[in-house]
Design a protein around this motif. Sequence first.
Motif, PDB file in Angstrom:
ATOM      1  N   UNK A 102      50.538  56.951  30.987  1.00 31.92           N
ATOM      2  CA  UNK A 102      51.032  56.096  32.061  1.00 31.92           C
ATOM      3  C   UNK A 102      51.588  56.995  33.156  1.00 31.92           C
ATOM      4  N   UNK A 103      50.987  56.931  34.344  1.00 30.10           N
ATOM      5  CA  UNK A 103      51.379  57.822  35.437  1.00 30.10           C
ATOM      6  C   UNK A 103      51.963  57.067  36.635  1.00 30.10           C
ATOM      7  N   UNK A 104      51.949  55.739  36.555  1.00 32.22           N
ATOM      8  CA  UNK A 104      52.482  54.919  37.642  1.00 32.22           C
ATOM      9  C   UNK A 104      52.722  53.514  37.116  1.00 32.22           C
ATOM     10  N   UNK A 105      53.017  52.598  38.006  1.00 35.03           N
ATOM     11  CA  UNK A 105      53.265  51.231  37.560  1.00 35.03           C
ATOM     12  C   UNK A 105      51.978  50.614  37.017  1.00 35.03           C
ATOM     13  N   UNK A 106      52.064  50.114  35.796  1.00 38.38           N
ATOM     14  CA  UNK A 106      50.889  49.554  35.130  1.00 38.38           C
ATOM     15  C   UNK A 106      50.599  48.154  35.652  1.00 38.38           C
ATOM     16  N   UNK A 107      49.319  47.893  35.948  1.00 35.94           N
ATOM     17  CA  UNK A 107      48.918  46.545  36.347  1.00 35.94           C
ATOM     18  C   UNK A 107      47.422  46.394  36.142  1.00 35.94           C
ATOM     19  N   UNK A 108      46.956  45.140  36.122  1.00 34.43           N
ATOM     20  CA  UNK A 108      45.533  44.877  35.944  1.00 34.43           C
ATOM     21  C   UNK A 108      44.814  44.982  37.273  1.00 34.43           C
ATOM     22  N   UNK A 109      43.652  45.588  37.234  1.00 36.46           N
ATOM     23  CA  UNK A 109      42.833  45.726  38.442  1.00 36.46           C
ATOM     24  C   UNK A 109      41.872  44.550  38.524  1.00 36.46           C
ATOM     25  N   UNK A 110      41.954  43.777  39.606  1.00 35.62           N
ATOM     26  CA  UNK A 110      41.105  42.595  39.754  1.00 35.62           C
ATOM     27  C   UNK A 110      39.621  42.949  39.817  1.00 35.62           C
ATOM     28  N   UNK A 111      39.324  44.201  40.146  1.00 32.55           N
ATOM     29  CA  UNK A 111      37.936  44.659  40.210  1.00 32.55           C
ATOM     30  C   UNK A 111      37.588  45.501  38.983  1.00 32.55           C
ATOM     31  N   UNK A 112      38.262  45.252  37.880  1.00 30.71           N
ATOM     32  CA  UNK A 112      37.994  46.017  36.664  1.00 30.71           C
ATOM     33  C   UNK A 112      36.507  45.895  36.318  1.00 30.71           C
ATOM     34  N   UNK A 113      35.811  47.014  36.086  1.00 34.49           N
ATOM     35  CA  UNK A 113      34.366  46.963  35.833  1.00 34.49           C
ATOM     36  C   UNK A 113      33.970  46.146  34.612  1.00 34.49           C
ATOM     37  N   UNK A 114      34.871  45.984  33.658  1.00 34.14           N
ATOM     38  CA  UNK A 114      34.530  45.221  32.452  1.00 34.14           C
ATOM     39  C   UNK A 114      34.238  43.757  32.758  1.00 34.14           C
ATOM     40  N   UNK A 115      34.795  43.236  33.841  1.00 32.15           N
ATOM     41  CA  UNK A 115      34.534  41.838  34.202  1.00 32.15           C
ATOM     42  C   UNK A 115      33.074  41.652  34.594  1.00 32.15           C
ATOM     43  N   UNK A 116      32.561  42.586  35.375  1.00 33.30           N
ATOM     44  CA  UNK A 116      31.151  42.551  35.757  1.00 33.30           C
ATOM     45  C   UNK A 116      30.262  42.797  34.536  1.00 33.30           C
ATOM     46  N   UNK A 117      30.692  43.696  33.676  1.00 37.39           N
ATOM     47  CA  UNK A 117      29.934  43.985  32.453  1.00 37.39           C
ATOM     48  C   UNK A 117      29.822  42.728  31.586  1.00 37.39           C
ATOM     49  N   UNK A 118      30.937  41.995  31.456  1.00 35.15           N
ATOM     50  CA  UNK A 118      30.898  40.783  30.642  1.00 35.15           C
ATOM     51  C   UNK A 118      29.973  39.736  31.251  1.00 35.15           C
ATOM     52  N   UNK A 119      30.033  39.582  32.565  1.00 38.33           N
ATOM     53  CA  UNK A 119      29.178  38.592  33.232  1.00 38.33           C
ATOM     54  C   UNK A 119      27.706  38.870  32.939  1.00 38.33           C
ATOM     55  N   UNK A 120      27.329  40.139  32.894  1.00 37.43           N
ATOM     56  CA  UNK A 120      25.947  40.506  32.585  1.00 37.43           C
ATOM     57  C   UNK A 120      25.604  40.117  31.151  1.00 37.43           C
ATOM     58  N   UNK A 121      26.516  40.423  30.228  1.00 38.17           N
ATOM     59  CA  UNK A 121      26.285  40.080  28.819  1.00 38.17           C
ATOM     60  C   UNK A 121      26.144  38.574  28.649  1.00 38.17           C
ATOM     61  N   UNK A 122      27.037  37.826  29.264  1.00 42.02           N
ATOM     62  CA  UNK A 122      27.010  36.369  29.132  1.00 42.02           C
ATOM     63  C   UNK A 122      25.706  35.786  29.689  1.00 42.02           C
ATOM     64  N   UNK A 123      25.283  36.317  30.810  1.00 43.42           N
ATOM     65  CA  UNK A 123      24.040  35.834  31.427  1.00 43.42           C
ATOM     66  C   UNK A 123      22.852  36.007  30.478  1.00 43.42           C
ATOM     67  N   UNK A 124      22.766  37.159  29.854  1.00 38.47           N
ATOM     68  CA  UNK A 124      21.611  37.461  29.019  1.00 38.47           C
ATOM     69  C   UNK A 124      21.774  36.962  27.580  1.00 38.47           C
ATOM     70  N   UNK A 125      22.984  36.554  27.234  1.00 41.45           N
ATOM     71  CA  UNK A 125      23.186  35.934  25.921  1.00 41.45           C
ATOM     72  C   UNK A 125      22.627  34.517  25.913  1.00 41.45           C
ATOM     73  N   UNK A 126      22.543  33.916  27.082  1.00 39.31           N
ATOM     74  CA  UNK A 126      21.997  32.562  27.181  1.00 39.31           C
ATOM     75  C   UNK A 126      22.862  31.554  26.450  1.00 39.31           C
ATOM     76  N   UNK A 127      22.242  30.796  25.543  1.00 40.15           N
ATOM     77  CA  UNK A 127      22.970  29.764  24.812  1.00 40.15           C
ATOM     78  C   UNK A 127      23.830  30.335  23.689  1.00 40.15           C
ATOM     79  N   UNK A 128      23.670  31.624  23.377  1.00 37.06           N
ATOM     80  CA  UNK A 128      24.450  32.266  22.326  1.00 37.06           C
ATOM     81  C   UNK A 128      25.797  32.710  22.882  1.00 37.06           C
ATOM     82  N   UNK A 129      26.843  32.614  22.077  1.00 39.34           N
ATOM     83  CA  UNK A 129      28.190  32.980  22.508  1.00 39.34           C
ATOM     84  C   UNK A 129      28.281  34.486  22.754  1.00 39.34           C
ATOM     85  N   UNK A 130      28.836  34.860  23.901  1.00 41.08           N
ATOM     86  CA  UNK A 130      29.036  36.273  24.239  1.00 41.08           C
ATOM     87  C   UNK A 130      30.465  36.671  23.875  1.00 41.08           C
TER      88      UNK A 130
END
Length: 368
Positions: A102-130
Amino acid sequence: MSKVPFRFDQVGSLLRPEQLKKAREEFAKGTISKEELTKVEDAAIIKVIEQQKEVGLKAVTDGEFRRRWWHLDFIAGLNGITVYDFETTAFGLTTQAQGTYVSGQLSFCELHPFLEHFAFTKEHAGATLAKQTIPGPNMIYLDSFILSKQYHENPAYQTKEAFVADLIETYKQAIQAFYDSGCRYLQLDDTSWGGLFDERFRGLITQNGYNPDELIQEFGDITEAVLADKPEDLAVTFHFCKGNFQSHWLYNGSYDKIAERLLAIEQFDGFFLEFDDERSGSFEPLKNIKDQRIVLGLVTTKTPELEEKEALKKRIQEAAEFVPFEQLCLSPQCGFSSTHEGNKVTEEAQWAKLRLVVETAKEVWEGA
């Protein structure tokens, strides 16, 4: 069983295909661009999602194919975190590794790359739970704060309480952000609890001015606070193993010290717990469970040998002496590739083990 966690489930990471490993090496050398690497990742993830569906899994992941480490890539994407390189022998082999502090004040980044990564997984999972996996909050608390030499040399917070408050808020925002992205199955992977029963790590914690027994309560309090406002229709599970790096482990000891506090966290829908060898201890600590489900990690991801189905069934019956049978599920004990390198198993063995989990569960639980 249609509710999360499923009778047959998985932890999350899968072996990286050779083409992806090669592309990552080329990107590191600068011979291909980030865009070219992403194209290789995309294709590999689309394929591995279909492979998971073919095995029969009810929830699929991206195999963590875009990550170098199971935990660090997520933590590195937060505000107030610095990544550094070091050499480690912690897993019984000398290797290059990375850590965070921890090098500064901790906070969540609204542009965290994992959000985009999840959206890709969900899209290609289709009807299956991601399913989305992220490291739990206490990974940051233990590694990047309590045990961090860099943090103690240059603390970013005046008090521990101020840091903990920001840690909780960071994770609350992360959980909501994944939910807003369409995530309905989130898993917190949190091996830091192992440091609270492993004697060597308990010593390190004490040397840094903390009481490991008091931290058991505090780890639970932090986790409960993080989950306090989670949406009703978001299923959240917990995964714990004693370390998993190229088939090597980190922590020793049993669940006895942590089970009562950990299993009291009722916001979790289930707990993925490692029980693949004698190092795991007995099932007795599971008697502390409330109404949540226990996902028995009986199938090892550390070695390629395929378990015997009847032996798995016997172990499930042994666990049922301490946990109601209807609250039990089955999975591998960990992911197959917690880091980019992967465990010492083949892809063929990986899929055979996942098929074994599905087949065994369907024979053990009616309607699985």
